[in-house]
Design a protein around this motif. Structure first.
Motif, PDB file in Angstrom:
ATOM      1  N   GLN A 191      -4.494  -2.660  -9.886  1.00 15.41           N
ATOM      2  CA  GLN A 191      -5.546  -1.652  -9.836  1.00 15.41           C
ATOM      3  C   GLN A 191      -4.963  -0.242  -9.723  1.00 15.41           C
ATOM      4  OE1 GLN A 191      -7.949  -3.657 -11.082  1.00 15.41           O
ATOM      5  NE2 GLN A 191      -9.396  -2.508  -9.832  1.00 15.41           N
ATOM      6  N   LYS A 192      -3.891  -0.106  -8.943  1.00 17.83           N
ATOM      7  CA  LYS A 192      -3.244   1.204  -8.815  1.00 17.83           C
ATOM      8  C   LYS A 192      -2.653   1.650 -10.155  1.00 17.83           C
ATOM      9  CE  LYS A 192      -3.776   2.544  -4.540  1.00 17.83           C
ATOM     10  NZ  LYS A 192      -4.401   3.839  -4.194  1.00 17.83           N
ATOM     11  N   ILE A 193      -2.073   0.694 -10.859  1.00 16.40           N
ATOM     12  CA  ILE A 193      -1.474   1.019 -12.164  1.00 16.40           C
ATOM     13  C   ILE A 193      -2.566   1.370 -13.166  1.00 16.40           C
ATOM     14  CG2 ILE A 193      -0.184   0.054 -14.114  1.00 16.40           C
ATOM     15  CD1 ILE A 193       1.336  -1.659 -12.026  1.00 16.40           C
ATOM     16  N   LYS A 194      -3.621   0.574 -13.154  1.00 12.58           N
ATOM     17  CA  LYS A 194      -4.729   0.812 -14.081  1.00 12.58           C
ATOM     18  C   LYS A 194      -5.384   2.167 -13.831  1.00 12.58           C
ATOM     19  CE  LYS A 194      -8.957  -1.469 -15.745  1.00 12.58           C
ATOM     20  NZ  LYS A 194      -9.895  -2.596 -15.504  1.00 12.58           N
ATOM     21  N   ARG A 238       0.837  -1.206   0.000  1.00  4.77           N
ATOM     22  CA  ARG A 238       0.000   0.000   0.000  1.00  4.77           C
ATOM     23  C   ARG A 238       0.874   1.259   0.000  1.00  4.77           C
ATOM     24  NH1 ARG A 238      -5.294  -1.225   1.023  1.00  4.77           N
ATOM     25  NH2 ARG A 238      -5.715  -3.246   1.991  1.00  4.77           N
ATOM     26  N   TYR A 239       1.880   1.253   0.862  1.00  4.16           N
ATOM     27  CA  TYR A 239       2.728   2.439   0.983  1.00  4.16           C
ATOM     28  C   TYR A 239       3.453   2.733  -0.330  1.00  4.16           C
ATOM     29  CZ  TYR A 239       6.524   5.510   2.375  1.00  4.16           C
ATOM     30  OH  TYR A 239       7.401   6.563   2.449  1.00  4.16           O
ATOM     31  N   VAL A 240       4.089   1.707  -0.875  1.00  5.18           N
ATOM     32  CA  VAL A 240       4.885   1.908  -2.102  1.00  5.18           C
ATOM     33  C   VAL A 240       4.006   2.339  -3.268  1.00  5.18           C
ATOM     34  CG1 VAL A 240       6.301   0.754  -3.847  1.00  5.18           C
ATOM     35  CG2 VAL A 240       6.747   0.351  -1.419  1.00  5.18           C
ATOM     36  N   MET A 241       2.853   1.694  -3.449  1.00  7.42           N
ATOM     37  CA  MET A 241       2.007   2.024  -4.598  1.00  7.42           C
ATOM     38  C   MET A 241       1.378   3.409  -4.457  1.00  7.42           C
ATOM     39  SD  MET A 241       2.622  -0.317  -6.616  1.00  7.42           S
ATOM     40  CE  MET A 241       1.602   0.424  -7.900  1.00  7.42           C
ATOM     41  N   GLU A 278      -0.404   8.023 -15.698  1.00  4.98           N
ATOM     42  CA  GLU A 278       1.030   8.319 -15.662  1.00  4.98           C
ATOM     43  C   GLU A 278       1.848   7.040 -15.430  1.00  4.98           C
ATOM     44  OE1 GLU A 278      -1.152  12.000 -14.593  1.00  4.98           O
ATOM     45  OE2 GLU A 278      -1.201   9.945 -13.834  1.00  4.98           O
ATOM     46  N   ILE A 279       1.409   6.219 -14.454  1.00  8.22           N
ATOM     47  CA  ILE A 279       2.138   4.964 -14.191  1.00  8.22           C
ATOM     48  C   ILE A 279       2.023   4.045 -15.402  1.00  8.22           C
ATOM     49  CG2 ILE A 279       2.402   2.989 -12.659  1.00  8.22           C
ATOM     50  CD1 ILE A 279       1.092   4.558 -10.450  1.00  8.22           C
ATOM     51  N   ASN A 280       0.818   3.975 -15.969  1.00  7.87           N
ATOM     52  CA  ASN A 280       0.604   3.147 -17.160  1.00  7.87           C
ATOM     53  C   ASN A 280       1.563   3.527 -18.273  1.00  7.87           C
ATOM     54  OD1 ASN A 280      -1.142   0.955 -17.693  1.00  7.87           O
ATOM     55  ND2 ASN A 280      -2.902   2.191 -17.076  1.00  7.87           N
TER      56      ASN A 280
END
Length: 463
Positions: free
Chosen positions: A310-313, A242-245, A317-319
């Motif tokens: 889910q965080k990437i989706k 959670r922290y890293v994402m 920007e991350i995508n």
């Protein structure tokens, strides 16, 4: 000359009182109203400056102007909230206080560059139109002195102890300096000596860039060294994930700035981000080994993998930085964890329904084997329900996918087995003893899996 010097000083002091820097007039050879002075005052200042310079009192004139305007410009910056301090003062500040100071500094600095600096440049040109070289020197003295004071905080921030939460404020300062560079370069061009203001600005900005890279790389080190030996209960999403994402999601809002910072160090930010994600993957893989049950280990990897996906989706920007290929690999890993879970948990259950060993040599049914198979199934299913109802799958879609996939393989196999062999049991007590569940009961109990709750004991099948 003494009288003119006093008059010059009085005009500079009185004319600016209460007149904030609000806008800069267009540069012109004739005198115009200044944000600091009315038109008439500017004209008088110009006439006195011309008279003093022509009489050989240029040095005195410049000293008076420089002192008065430096004081006024510093006051204008202070009025926005910026408090001048030393590097030691800033370095010793608690981070909570420094955060507020940085926000105030950014507001003050942007106003200084966009409003005060051009206005002061125009004022110098108008008052000392008789000698452009004097005008340039005075502007560099007045504006440059204040700029150097303003660079104290960025320089000190670059020197403070590194910590992950400081990255975003460091990047905010870096952005402010980057945005200001074109204006400062045009108004304060390189001087003859080696310590020009532009060089100082570039140097401070570079040190902030180094600090940002160091902070981000420290995060990589933290992920790599996080070796907690206690597994998260129920295979839930690990706090580190959670922290890293969440950190990455916030960092990627600074994508353009981080691209620029890392580009200066010959490393694309996308490559640095992929390295961080690989380190997180390796860490989670190691943490999954803390679970004694291989099925729970795969639930843990699924939970964390789905959270990451889910965080990437949810972040364009991350995508953009990680790319579609990387995301597809992540999705493939998730499918493999799902298959592994199914195999580890339900292979033994499905083995109860295999045909091998159920029929006798002459085609009859081995009733003892049927009874043993049903007995084994009941025991296995009760144990799975008791254990896995306490496991955690917080993502509702993943929870639903798991339950549906389990029902899809277990319920039809169970229903088929009962359809073929239930008649071997004597109706009544024997049927109740061995057929503990109906097909609908199984579906209901499967829907209780992964709730993270201690389940009630499995009841007898509904009649």
């Amino acid at each position: 000359m003494c009288f003119l010097e006093d008059e010059f000083f009085s005009l500079l002091e009185a004319g600016s009182s209460g007149r904030p820097h609000e806008a800069s007039p267009k540069e012109s050879s004739s005198c115009e109203a200044s944000p600091a002075y009315p038109k008439e005052t500017v004209e008088k200042l110009r006439d006195i400056a011309a008279a003093m310079i022509s009489a050989g009192y240029g040095t005195e004139c410049c000293e008076v102007f420089s002192a008065a305007r430096s004081k006024e410009v510093e006051a204008a910056v202070s009025s926005i909230g910026y408090e001048k301090g030393s590097i030691d003062d800033v370095v010793k500040m608690p981070w909570e206080s420094l955060e507020g100071a940085i926000a105030t500094w950014i507001k003050s600095f942007r106003h200084f560059v966009s409003v005060i600096l051009p206005a002061e440049h125009d004022l110098c040109n108008q008052v000392f139109s008789v000698d452009p070289d004097i005008s340039t020197t005075l502007f560099q003295t007045v504006a440059g002195g204040v700029l150097l004071h303003l660079l104290v905080l960025p320089e000190a921030v670059a020197m403070t102890k590194r910590s992950a939460e400081k990255l975003f404020k460091v990047l905010d300062i870096y952005d402010a300096l980057r945005d200001a560079t074109p204006t400062i370069d045009s108004l304060l061009p390189d001087q003859a000596d080696d310590s020009s203001l532009a060089d100082e600005l570039t140097s401070v900005r570079s040190r902030l860039g180094d600090a940002a890279i160091s902070i981000f790389c420290d995060l990589e080190g933290s992920v790599k060294s996080d070796a907690a030996k206690t597994p998260v209960p129920g295979g839930a999403v690990h706090p580190l994930t959670r922290y890293v994402m969440n950190y990455i999601k916030y960092a990627c809002e600074y994508k353009n700035t981080l691209d620029l910072v890392f580009h200066d160090h010959h490393t694309p930010f996308s490559a640095q981000l992929m390295e961080l994600m690989d380190l997180l993957d390796s860490n989670l893989e190691a943490k999954s080994k803390l679970y004694k049950d291989p099925a729970l280990s795969n639930i843990f990897l699924m939970n964390n993998g789905r959270y990451i996906a889910q965080k990437i989706k949810g972040s364009s920007e991350i995508n953009m930085l990680l790319g579609e290929t990387w995301y597809r690999k992540r999705s493939s890993n998730l499918r493999q964890y799902h298959k592994n879970y199914q195999r580890e948990t339900w292979a033994k259950v499905l083995a109860c329904f295999k045909d091998e060993g159920l029929t006798a040599a002459k085609g009859g049914v081995q009733k003892p084997v049927v009874k043993e198979r049903l007995k084994s199934f009941n025991s296995l299913f009760e144990e799975i329900h008791r254990t896995q109802s306490a496991w955690v799958v917080s993502d509702e879609q993943l929870q639903s996918e798991l339950r549906v996939s389990v029902s899809a393989v277990v319920v039809p196999a169970y229903r088929s087995f009962l359809g073929r062999f239930a008649q071997c049991l004597t109706p009544g007590r024997q049927t109740e003893k061995y057929v503990k569940f109906g097909a609908e009961d199984l579906e209901s109990y499967i829907d209780e899996l992964f709730d993270g709750k201690v389940p009630a004991p499995v009841a007898r099948r509904r009649t």
